[in-house]
Design a protein around this motif. Sequence first.
Motif, mmCIF file in Angstrom:
data_model
loop_
_atom_site.group_PDB
_atom_site.id
_atom_site.type_symbol
_atom_site.label_atom_id
_atom_site.label_comp_id
_atom_site.label_asym_id
_atom_site.label_seq_id
_atom_site.Cartn_x
_atom_site.Cartn_y
_atom_site.Cartn_z
ATOM 1 N N ALA A 114 0.829 -1.209 0.000
ATOM 2 C CA ALA A 114 0.000 0.000 0.000
ATOM 3 C C ALA A 114 0.859 1.252 0.000
ATOM 4 C CB ALA A 114 -0.931 -0.009 1.216
ATOM 5 N N CYS A 115 1.966 1.221 0.759
ATOM 6 C CA CYS A 115 2.856 2.378 0.841
ATOM 7 C C CYS A 115 3.441 2.735 -0.521
ATOM 8 C CB CYS A 115 3.983 2.096 1.840
ATOM 9 S SG CYS A 115 5.219 3.423 1.932
ATOM 10 N N PHE A 116 4.024 1.751 -1.192
ATOM 11 C CA PHE A 116 4.676 2.048 -2.470
ATOM 12 C C PHE A 116 3.649 2.325 -3.572
ATOM 13 C CE2 PHE A 116 8.667 0.375 -0.686
ATOM 14 C CZ PHE A 116 9.524 1.371 -1.149
ATOM 15 N N LEU A 117 2.480 1.686 -3.506
ATOM 16 C CA LEU A 117 1.443 2.015 -4.474
ATOM 17 C C LEU A 117 0.989 3.459 -4.272
ATOM 18 C CD1 LEU A 117 -0.411 1.135 -6.770
ATOM 19 C CD2 LEU A 117 -2.061 0.382 -5.044
ATOM 20 N N GLY A 118 0.823 3.852 -3.004
ATOM 21 C CA GLY A 118 0.470 5.237 -2.710
ATOM 22 C C GLY A 118 1.545 6.201 -3.178
ATOM 23 N N TYR A 119 2.815 5.836 -2.943
ATOM 24 C CA TYR A 119 3.940 6.675 -3.360
ATOM 25 C C TYR A 119 3.983 6.823 -4.883
ATOM 26 C CZ TYR A 119 8.776 7.658 -4.735
ATOM 27 O OH TYR A 119 9.894 8.165 -5.346
ATOM 28 N N GLU A 120 3.904 5.704 -5.604
ATOM 29 C CA GLU A 120 3.986 5.746 -7.071
ATOM 30 C C GLU A 120 2.780 6.474 -7.664
ATOM 31 O OE1 GLU A 120 6.498 4.971 -8.767
ATOM 32 O OE2 GLU A 120 7.663 3.475 -7.668
ATOM 33 N N THR A 121 1.595 6.259 -7.079
ATOM 34 C CA THR A 121 0.393 6.942 -7.559
ATOM 35 C C THR A 121 0.511 8.450 -7.355
ATOM 36 O OG1 THR A 121 -0.970 5.001 -7.058
ATOM 37 C CG2 THR A 121 -2.119 7.114 -7.330
ATOM 38 N N ALA A 122 0.990 8.843 -6.182
ATOM 39 C CA ALA A 122 1.160 10.269 -5.893
ATOM 40 C C ALA A 122 2.199 10.897 -6.815
ATOM 41 C CB ALA A 122 1.564 10.459 -4.435
ATOM 42 N N MET A 123 3.293 10.158 -7.092
ATOM 43 C CA MET A 123 4.317 10.689 -7.984
ATOM 44 C C MET A 123 3.762 10.882 -9.395
ATOM 45 S SD MET A 123 7.240 11.502 -6.693
ATOM 46 C CE MET A 123 8.427 11.403 -8.031
ATOM 47 N N ARG A 124 2.967 9.924 -9.873
ATOM 48 C CA ARG A 124 2.382 10.079 -11.209
ATOM 49 C C ARG A 124 1.421 11.267 -11.252
ATOM 50 N NH1 ARG A 124 2.650 4.307 -11.292
ATOM 51 N NH2 ARG A 124 0.541 4.093 -10.456
ATOM 52 N N PHE A 125 0.649 11.429 -10.172
ATOM 53 C CA PHE A 125 -0.266 12.570 -10.096
ATOM 54 C C PHE A 125 0.508 13.888 -10.092
ATOM 55 C CE2 PHE A 125 -2.466 15.717 -7.434
ATOM 56 C CZ PHE A 125 -3.619 15.896 -8.186
ATOM 57 N N LEU A 126 1.561 13.961 -9.289
ATOM 58 C CA LEU A 126 2.353 15.190 -9.212
ATOM 59 C C LEU A 126 3.055 15.490 -10.528
ATOM 60 C CD1 LEU A 126 3.871 14.722 -5.638
ATOM 61 C CD2 LEU A 126 2.208 16.461 -6.331
ATOM 62 N N ASN A 127 3.528 14.442 -11.191
ATOM 63 C CA ASN A 127 4.176 14.660 -12.486
ATOM 64 C C ASN A 127 3.178 15.157 -13.548
ATOM 65 O OD1 ASN A 127 6.755 13.932 -11.646
ATOM 66 N ND2 ASN A 127 6.411 11.763 -12.081
ATOM 67 N N PHE A 128 1.913 14.764 -13.371
ATOM 68 C CA PHE A 128 0.874 15.180 -14.295
ATOM 69 C C PHE A 128 0.482 16.658 -14.064
ATOM 70 C CE2 PHE A 128 -3.710 15.726 -15.201
ATOM 71 C CZ PHE A 128 -3.695 15.511 -16.569
ATOM 72 N N VAL A 129 0.270 17.012 -12.785
ATOM 73 C CA VAL A 129 -0.183 18.373 -12.485
ATOM 74 C C VAL A 129 0.964 19.377 -12.367
ATOM 75 C CG1 VAL A 129 -2.261 17.534 -11.336
ATOM 76 C CG2 VAL A 129 -0.214 17.979 -9.976
ATOM 77 N N TRP A 130 2.178 18.852 -12.160
ATOM 78 C CA TRP A 130 3.350 19.726 -11.959
ATOM 79 C C TRP A 130 4.549 19.147 -12.724
ATOM 80 C CZ3 TRP A 130 6.303 20.499 -6.749
ATOM 81 C CH2 TRP A 130 7.106 21.657 -6.831
ATOM 82 N N PRO A 131 4.488 19.174 -14.037
ATOM 83 C CA PRO A 131 5.525 18.526 -14.855
ATOM 84 C C PRO A 131 6.896 19.197 -14.723
ATOM 85 C CG PRO A 131 3.966 19.729 -16.237
ATOM 86 C CD PRO A 131 3.439 19.796 -14.846
#
Length: 300
Positions: free
Chosen positions: A283-300
């Motif tokens: 759950a931790c790494f899925l949350g981390y990777e999901t958050a990173m993809r979201f941040l890369n999308f909204v803040w490239p």
Amino acid sequence: MSKAKYMTKETLAGGFGGICLVLVGHPLDTIKVRIQTMTVTPGLPPPYKNAWDCGVKIVSNEGVRGLYKGMAAPLVGVTPMYALCFFGYGIGKQIFCDENSFKDLKLFRIAMAGATSGLFTTPILAPLERLKCVLQVQNAKLKAGEKAKFQGPIDLGKHLYKEGGIASVFRGFWSTMLRDSVASMAYFSSYEYLKRKLNPEGSSPDVFKTLFAGGVAGICNWLPAIPIDTLKSRLQTAEEGRYKHGIRSVFSEIYQKEGANTIRILYRGIGPVMIRAFPANAACFLGYETAMRFLNFVWP
């Protein structure tokens, strides 16, 4: 991407991953601490036969909420703590890793970067671990009808500070740092290895592969850390002044009492730890990777 932006993303994604970890893993952490700190009287059966028996007795005697005792402390601190964990890992990568470390899987360099994270998390985690462990254990020592001495982490924190000052609140600081630095060496290096092997260069990340890599990394994290964690838990839940030399005194006491069984005692609680490690860290790494993809999308 600038270093400042990269470190900010690492920090925010790590904090979100930590929240996911606590929500999934705290009940089994409670079981782990109860088993690690239980007192076994010679000639009598142990209070808990195994992890399942411990969980059943907690729910029977205290309700489901008993499994979540002490969760407020790590949940409140988990966002900054895991943010610092991944921030420290990012700093470690800049110190120990070169541009080919992850491509070529230079595991020692990655492990040293992981160990750096423990230096950043301990100032927050050590007092929270102290509060969590005492709250998790206190109900196991109550007699029928007896009321819990401490009503929550704030109440307990005030008592510890009044009893022994800041040193009492931070008891177990160095053992927490040792545990987390050793654990993080295995944690991040195993995750990066599996992530690379399961997702070859050019392939898109897969949710199930991320869950698997994170879960196995959680198991690798705890295998070298459980003995240190057992010593730390006993140190942090003991009465004031019992262990004058920290975990060295705890180890000496266990060895004098148990002799050849010392290793078995140090690995007591490995069942719930391993059961918890996979889903919590997945759950931790899925949350981390999901958050990173979201941040890369909204803040490239």
